[in-house]
Design a protein around this motif. Structure first.
Motif, PDB file in Angstrom:
ATOM      1  N   GLU A  42       0.817  -1.210  -0.085  1.00 17.17           N
ATOM      2  CA  GLU A  42       0.041   0.032   0.056  1.00 17.17           C
ATOM      3  C   GLU A  42       0.708   1.272   0.060  1.00 17.17           C
ATOM      4  N   PRO A  43       0.575   2.196  -0.887  1.00 14.55           N
ATOM      5  CA  PRO A  43      -0.427   2.080  -1.991  1.00 14.55           C
ATOM      6  C   PRO A  43       0.242   1.509  -3.301  1.00 14.55           C
ATOM      7  N   GLY A  44      -0.458   0.495  -4.059  1.00 13.20           N
ATOM      8  CA  GLY A  44       0.074   0.001  -5.151  1.00 13.20           C
ATOM      9  C   GLY A  44      -0.261  -1.327  -5.391  1.00 13.20           C
ATOM     10  N   ARG A  53      -0.258   5.423  -6.194  1.00 18.09           N
ATOM     11  CA  ARG A  53       1.013   5.633  -5.685  1.00 18.09           C
ATOM     12  C   ARG A  53       2.031   6.461  -6.602  1.00 18.09           C
ATOM     13  N   ASP A  76      -7.189   4.226  -1.053  1.00 18.03           N
ATOM     14  CA  ASP A  76      -6.733   3.019  -1.699  1.00 18.03           C
ATOM     15  C   ASP A  76      -6.792   1.816  -0.780  1.00 18.03           C
TER      16      ASP A  76
END
Length: 213
Positions: A42-44, A53, A76
């Motif tokens: 996180e994020p991503g 991100r 997110d």
């Protein structure tokens, strides 16, 4: 090997502590034991998260309202939980996640100095909790030097040293408040193999506790 309800491990710590090195190595170790493992971050951790991100870590990005960053991270997380974390846990997998709810408190309350009660309230709207959190600890001066060697500094890494010191202090206070869930791993002066061994023991010990509860 599948667990009945899955097992959720979050990885926390300041910049350059080695989370991105530890996680894949630990995942391989657990796979060798027969577990199914999912790694996320996180994020991503989702398509939406990838875009967030890039947006939030861009050193040129600024926000006119200090709470915008907080709400983006929480958005997110909700997407991440519904599309990645809950399905993996329901399938009986071990989930390893690079940053989760403790990052929100450390960076937004500690680093950004937002109102603690407000951030805690919003954070607690997310009901999915890790069964284990590994907090990798390193003085921020050392962590930032490590981070600078791997890539150009992102928006958080460019913050003043005092910001990162507040982040670390908040992490340590969270560890003191949640000794049942959090395990502290001092990574200062240790080789990746040593950190991996400590993390592996923490996970296997907690797994046994959960499975026999």
């Amino acid at each position: 090997m599948k667990l009945k309800t899955g097992f959720f491990v979050s990885f926390e710590g300041g910049e350059g502590v080695g989370k991105s090195t530890l996680m894949p190595a630990l995942a391989e170790r657990l796979k060798e034991d027969g577990f199914e493992v999912v790694c996320s971050k996180e994020p991503g951790g989702t398509p939406v998260g990838v875009q967030l991100r890039q947006f939030m870590l861009d050193h040129a990005q600024t926000f006119s309202d200090i709470q915008t960053e907080l709400l983006l991270f929480l958005a997110d997380r909700l997407e991440h939980i519904s599309s990645v974390l809950k399905p993996a846990l329901a399938a009986g997998k071990i989930v390893l996640c690079d940053r989760y709810m403790d990052s929100t408190l450390a960076y937004q309350v500690g680093g950004r100095q937002l109102d603690s009660a407000q951030v805690t309230y919003l954070n607690e709207l997310v009901t999915l909790r890790p069964q284990l959190t590994l907090l990798l600890d390193l003085p921020p001066e050392q962590g930032l030097k490590r981070a600078a060697k791997r890539s150009l500094p992102d928006r958080f890494e460019r913050e003043a040293l005092a910001f990162h010191q507040r982040v670390r202090a908040k992490y340590l206070s969270l560890f003191e408040a949640h000794p049942d869930r959090m395990r502290l791993i001092d990574v200062c002066g240790k080789q990746p193999e040593q950190v991996l061994e400590e993390a592996y023991i923490c996970v296997k010990t907690r797994l046994e506790e959960v499975c026999h509860a």
